[in-house]
Design a protein around this motif. Sequence first.
Motif, PDB file in Angstrom:
ATOM      1  N   SER A 211       0.824  -1.214   0.000  1.00 19.56           N
ATOM      2  CA  SER A 211       0.000   0.000   0.000  1.00 19.56           C
ATOM      3  C   SER A 211       0.854   1.258   0.000  1.00 19.56           C
ATOM      4  N   TRP A 214      -1.528   3.424   4.569  1.00 18.71           N
ATOM      5  CA  TRP A 214      -2.148   2.352   5.342  1.00 18.71           C
ATOM      6  C   TRP A 214      -3.575   2.088   4.889  1.00 18.71           C
ATOM      7  N   SER A 215      -3.872   0.828   4.595  1.00 20.43           N
ATOM      8  CA  SER A 215      -5.186   0.316   4.194  1.00 20.43           C
ATOM      9  C   SER A 215      -5.596   0.729   2.788  1.00 20.43           C
ATOM     10  N   GLU A 216      -4.662   1.261   1.978  1.00 18.97           N
ATOM     11  CA  GLU A 216      -5.000   1.563   0.586  1.00 18.97           C
ATOM     12  C   GLU A 216      -5.433   0.287  -0.131  1.00 18.97           C
ATOM     13  N   ILE A 218      -6.401  -3.801   0.443  1.00 22.82           N
ATOM     14  CA  ILE A 218      -6.883  -4.669   1.514  1.00 22.82           C
ATOM     15  C   ILE A 218      -7.039  -6.099   1.006  1.00 22.82           C
ATOM     16  N   TYR A 224      -9.277 -10.477  11.476  1.00 24.83           N
ATOM     17  CA  TYR A 224      -8.235 -10.359  12.487  1.00 24.83           C
ATOM     18  C   TYR A 224      -8.386 -11.456  13.531  1.00 24.83           C
ATOM     19  N   LEU A 239      -9.215   2.324  11.260  1.00 26.50           N
ATOM     20  CA  LEU A 239      -8.545   1.341  10.421  1.00 26.50           C
ATOM     21  C   LEU A 239      -9.502   0.197  10.098  1.00 26.50           C
ATOM     22  N   PRO A 240      -9.283  -0.480   8.976  1.00 28.22           N
ATOM     23  CA  PRO A 240     -10.206  -1.551   8.587  1.00 28.22           C
ATOM     24  C   PRO A 240     -10.165  -2.724   9.563  1.00 28.22           C
ATOM     25  N   THR A 241     -11.329  -3.220   9.940  1.00 23.49           N
ATOM     26  CA  THR A 241     -11.395  -4.375  10.840  1.00 23.49           C
ATOM     27  C   THR A 241     -11.561  -5.664  10.045  1.00 23.49           C
ATOM     28  N   SER A 244      -8.419  -7.017   6.133  1.00 26.77           N
ATOM     29  CA  SER A 244      -7.190  -6.438   6.666  1.00 26.77           C
ATOM     30  C   SER A 244      -6.388  -5.753   5.569  1.00 26.77           C
ATOM     31  N   ALA A 245      -5.405  -4.943   5.978  1.00 28.99           N
ATOM     32  CA  ALA A 245      -4.643  -4.131   5.035  1.00 28.99           C
ATOM     33  C   ALA A 245      -3.282  -4.754   4.728  1.00 28.99           C
TER      34      ALA A 245
END
Length: 408
Positions: A211, A214-216, A218, A224, A239-241, A244-245
Amino acid sequence: MPFPTRSAAAALGAVALACAMTAATTGSAEAAPGNGKNALPDSVPLWAQAAHKVGASNKNTVIDFRVYLDNKGGDAAAAYATAVSTPGNALHGKFLTPAQYAEKFSPSQSDVASLSTWLASQGLQVGYVPDNRKYVEASGTVAQAAAAFGTSFSDYTVQGQKLRGNDTPLLVPSTLSHVEGVIGLDETMMLARPHATYQPPAGFRVGTPCSAFWSEKIVPGAVYPDGGTVTPAPDGTALPTNPSAYAPCGYAGAQLQGAYGVKSAIDAGNDGTGVTVAVIDAFASPTAGADLAQYSKDHGLPAPKLTEQVAPGIYNHPTTKRFDPSGWAGEEQLDLEAVHTMAPGADILYVGAANNGQPLDAALNSVVVHHSADIVTNSYGYGGEALQYGIIKPQVDIQIQAAAEGIS
């Protein structure tokens, strides 16, 4: 933020110097144990403990070492270094040339001659002496060193390695009262490590897709381990749950300049032009120059002005499994790229020690003695409090000379 000038560099150096000096402010030789001998203070490695002893060291192993001498005038050199680095002091900014420093504060030629004569009388081979007369280099077998310094040597297990250390304090004739320490008889310097905590293998690349932020990118459907609870970023970004990134690709060139807030200053011409930065590491990557040039081309930086050298008076230890030249090559490249990114106009001097076994101190001394840089970055360290006084004090003295010359 302006790039440090020579005066600012010295002021920064004085701060570090003040911290370092707290660890090395006592005199040279301790009270004589008799027979005309003085014991060098704290000359037994801190890790040389009976519980970790493996056995006697090989008496036929050839070792090279440096015997350091005290500055003239006791703490006078340290006082001068502080004065020239302190705004408002009458001496502020009145830095010395290496020759001026040597005349005022370096050990005398007679002290060097006396030490050299004694070393030779012990069957040891006398080698290089730098222009500041700070040390005399010598070599010989472990048996010869043991006899000369009135001790014995054993191997100890230390942080997963087997290192040689003297079992009792080093003794020198009471007539050599200006000896302050010896570097190289024991193998403490083998504990030196690059500052980078992880050294990737050859050809390492960040896995793709990575990425740009961050998280660009996924991973659809990923969950998780904790079921999806994610702590927000420091700025509050959620942030993505799930999913994931991917890991960030890493930053370089203008991205790093922007992250540290120096891009506008660099664009305005405050880019380090006229300043020389020395990078000191162990070993020397044969592709360092080409790699730095390619990095600069890839990330929109001007062509680097890089000079590489090996400091004089450094013995060429054989490279064995105890050394890690490939790991240090990664550190070297990281250091060169970081300096060139943040100061693209600066000249870079890379000084490589023969290895991380002993001669990093000699490499630093060489830069200071010849005033070949305005700023020095020593990108290595030691795990834990592994260094004894006899290794700390000589290196602090080199830093004192650097500050007196205006080197940060």
